[in-house]
Design an enzyme around this catalytic site. Structure first.
Site, mmCIF file in Angstrom:
data_model
loop_
_atom_site.group_PDB
_atom_site.id
_atom_site.type_symbol
_atom_site.label_atom_id
_atom_site.label_comp_id
_atom_site.label_asym_id
_atom_site.label_seq_id
_atom_site.Cartn_x
_atom_site.Cartn_y
_atom_site.Cartn_z
ATOM 1 N N CYS A 233 2.474 47.115 -52.790
ATOM 2 C CA CYS A 233 1.551 47.020 -53.933
ATOM 3 C C CYS A 233 0.225 47.588 -53.464
ATOM 4 O O CYS A 233 0.164 48.745 -53.058
ATOM 5 C CB CYS A 233 1.453 45.592 -54.451
ATOM 6 S SG CYS A 233 0.898 44.384 -53.252
ATOM 7 N N ARG A 238 1.357 41.034 -53.887
ATOM 8 C CA ARG A 238 2.263 41.114 -55.039
ATOM 9 C C ARG A 238 3.645 41.583 -54.587
ATOM 10 O O ARG A 238 4.668 41.169 -55.128
ATOM 11 C CB ARG A 238 1.696 42.070 -56.095
ATOM 12 C CG ARG A 238 0.556 41.486 -56.892
ATOM 13 C CD ARG A 238 -0.058 42.511 -57.832
ATOM 14 N NE ARG A 238 -0.898 43.482 -57.133
ATOM 15 C CZ ARG A 238 -1.552 44.470 -57.750
ATOM 16 N NH1 ARG A 238 -1.438 44.621 -59.053
ATOM 17 N NH2 ARG A 238 -2.312 45.301 -57.067
#
Lengths: 285, 100
Positions: A233, A238
Site C-alpha cells: 500500500c 493497509r
C-alpha cells in the site's frame, strides 16, 4: 491458519477479560486513542515509537522487540489479541509483525475498536500495569516480508496486489494533504499490480467478510492462486490487512507484505511505474 | 492516512480555496453524538475514508470535487446514508440526524 485460530469475536474478548494469559494489545494510527479509552486490561503499542527503529527506516531488531514485549508484560506463551481503530489497519500490521518474530498465539479482534464501540461495550482510561516478563522472540521470518528488489523482480512474474484506493493506484492522489511526510516522489503503481482496495475485504462495521466472499473477491481480481503474492500500500499497514486476509484467513502460503510500499517504490530511481486505472505493461508507462 | 481528520468547525489553519471540504455533525435528539463512525463513499459506493466523530459530534473530510455519500454508523441504529456534492473552495456543512 484459519478464521478459527486467527480471529476472535468481541464476545470472546469479553469472556476472557480476566484471563491472565490473554493479553489485549491496542495499536492505532492515532496513538492517543488508547489514552482516551481502551478495553480494560489492554496494553498499548505505538506503531511508530515502539515498532520502528528510531534511526534507520526498519523494524526494531529481535533484541529490541524482546525488551519491548518483556517491559509490557507480554509472555512468550501468552495469547496476544490485537485490536485498533481504522478497521484494524495497524492492529493487522502489528499481527504481521508478531508473526514475523515468531509469536505462537496471536489473534485479531474481528472489527477492532469500532465493533467494540458500536456494541457500546465498556472502555476505560485507566492505565494497565503488567508484571514484566522475559520474552523470547525468534529470528525474523522473511517468508512473509518482501523487500524492494523482490518487488521489482515480481513485475509480470508474480501476483502484485496494490490495496490502496483507486485514486492512489492511478496516481491521481499522491498523499492526503495532512500527511506530506509520507508522500512518494512519483504517483502511480508497480506495473502489472492489480488494485484490490483493502476496504473490499471488510464489512462496514470493520469485521472481515466471509471466506466465500473473500475468495471470490481475489479470484475476480485475477490473483493467480498458483503464484506467489506480494501485497503493498503506502506504508505497509493497509497491505498487512490484506496479507492477513490472504495468508491467515484464506490460508494462502506464499504471501508477503511489502512494508516499504509506495513511499519507497515511488521514490526509487529508475524503476518502472504505471499510471492510470489499468495494471499496465511490465515496462510501465 | 485516509484524507480526513476528526473535524471541529474551525478551519483557521486550512487553505479552503484549495480544498473541497465536507464537514458536519452527527445528532441524536438534538444532542451531538461522539464516537459515531462516518464513512466517505465515492460515486461508485467505494470506501474512501472514515473518521470517528469528535467529543462534540463533528467530523470533516478533505474530499475532491464531485458526488459522495456519507454513511454514518453509531450504536443502537442502522447505517444512515446522506448524499453530498463537494466543490473546490467550498465547505459543505452536513447535519446527520440519527433516530432511536
Amino acid at each position: 491458519m484459519s478464521r478459527d485460530t486467527a480471529l476472535v469475536t468481541a464476545d470472546w474478548v469479553q469472556q476472557h477479560l480476566d484471563d491472565p494469559h490473554v493479553v489485549l494489545v491496542e495499536v492505532d494510527e492515532d496513538t492517543t486513542a488508547y489514552d482516551k479509552g481502551h478495553i480494560a486490561g489492554a496494553v498499548k503499542l505505538d506503531w511508530k515509537t515502539d515498532l520502528q527503529d528510531s534511526v534507520r527506516r526498519d523494524f526494531v531488531d529481535r533484541r529490541q522487540f524482546e525488551a519491548l514485549l518483556s517491559q509490557r508484560g507480554i509472555g512468550t506463551d501468552d495469547t496476544v489479541v490485537l485490536y485498533g481503530g481504522n478497521n484494524n489497519w495497524f492492529a493487522a500490521y502489528a499481527y504481521w509483525y508478531f508473526k514475523l518474530y515468531g509469536h505462537a498465539d496471536v489473534r485479531l479482534l474481528d472489527g477492532g475498536r469500532k465493533i467494540w464501540e458500536l456494541d457500546s461495550r465498556e472502555v476505560t482510561d485507566e492505565g494497565t500495569t503488567r508484571e514484566p516478563t522475559s520474552y523470547t522472540a525468534q529470528e525474523p521470518d522473511r517468508s512473509i516480508r518482501a523487500f524492494r528488489d523482490e518487488v521489482i523482480a515480481a513485475i509480470g512474474a508474480k501476483n502484485l496486489v496494490d490495496v490502496r484506493s483507486p485514486d492512489e493506484y492511478a496516481g491521481r492522489l499522491l498523499a492526503p494533504a495532512h500527511l506530506p511526510q509520507e508522500a512518494a516522489q512519483r504517483g502511480g503503481h508497480v506495473p502489472t499490480a492489480v488494485n484490490v482496495p483493502w476496504s473490499k475485504a471488510a464489512n462496514d462495521d470493520g469485521t472481515f467478510r466471509s471466506d466465500e466472499e473473500l475468495t471470490r473477491l481475489y479470484e475476480a481480481a485475477g490473483l493467480d492462486g498458483g503464484k506467489d503474492t506480494i501485497a503493498y500500500c503506502r506504508i505497509g499497514e493497509r497491505s498487512a490487512h490484506t496479507w492477513f486476509v490472504l495468508h491467515e484467513l484464506l490460508g494462502r502460503d506464499n504471501v508477503k507484505n511489502y512494508d516499504g510500499s509506495w513511499t519507497e517504490y515511488g521514490s526509487l530511481v529508475g524503476v518502472p511505474v504505471a499510471v492510470g486505472d489499468d495494471p499496465g505493461p511490465a515496462g510501465g508507462g | 492516512m485516509c484524507g480526513a481528520t476528526v473535524g471541529g468547525q474551525a478551519l483557521d489553519a486550512v487553505d479552503v480555496a484549495r480544498q473541497a471540504v465536507i464537514q458536519g455533525v452527527v445528532m441524536r435528539d438534538d444532542s451531538p453524538v461522539a464516537g459515531a463512525y462516518v464513512r466517505l463513499l465515492d460515486a461508485g459506493g467505494e470506501f474512501v475514508a472514515e473518521v470517528p466523530t469528535s467529543a462534540t459530534g463533528h467530523f470533516r473530510f478533505f474530499a475532491a470535487p464531485g458526488r459522495w455519500t456519507l454513511r454514518t454508523l453509531a450504536p443502537r441504529t442502522g447505517p444512515v446514508d446522506r448524499p453530498v456534492v463537494a466543490a473546490r473552495g467550498r465547505v459543505v456543512e452536513v447535519s446527520v440526524p440519527l433516530s432511536g
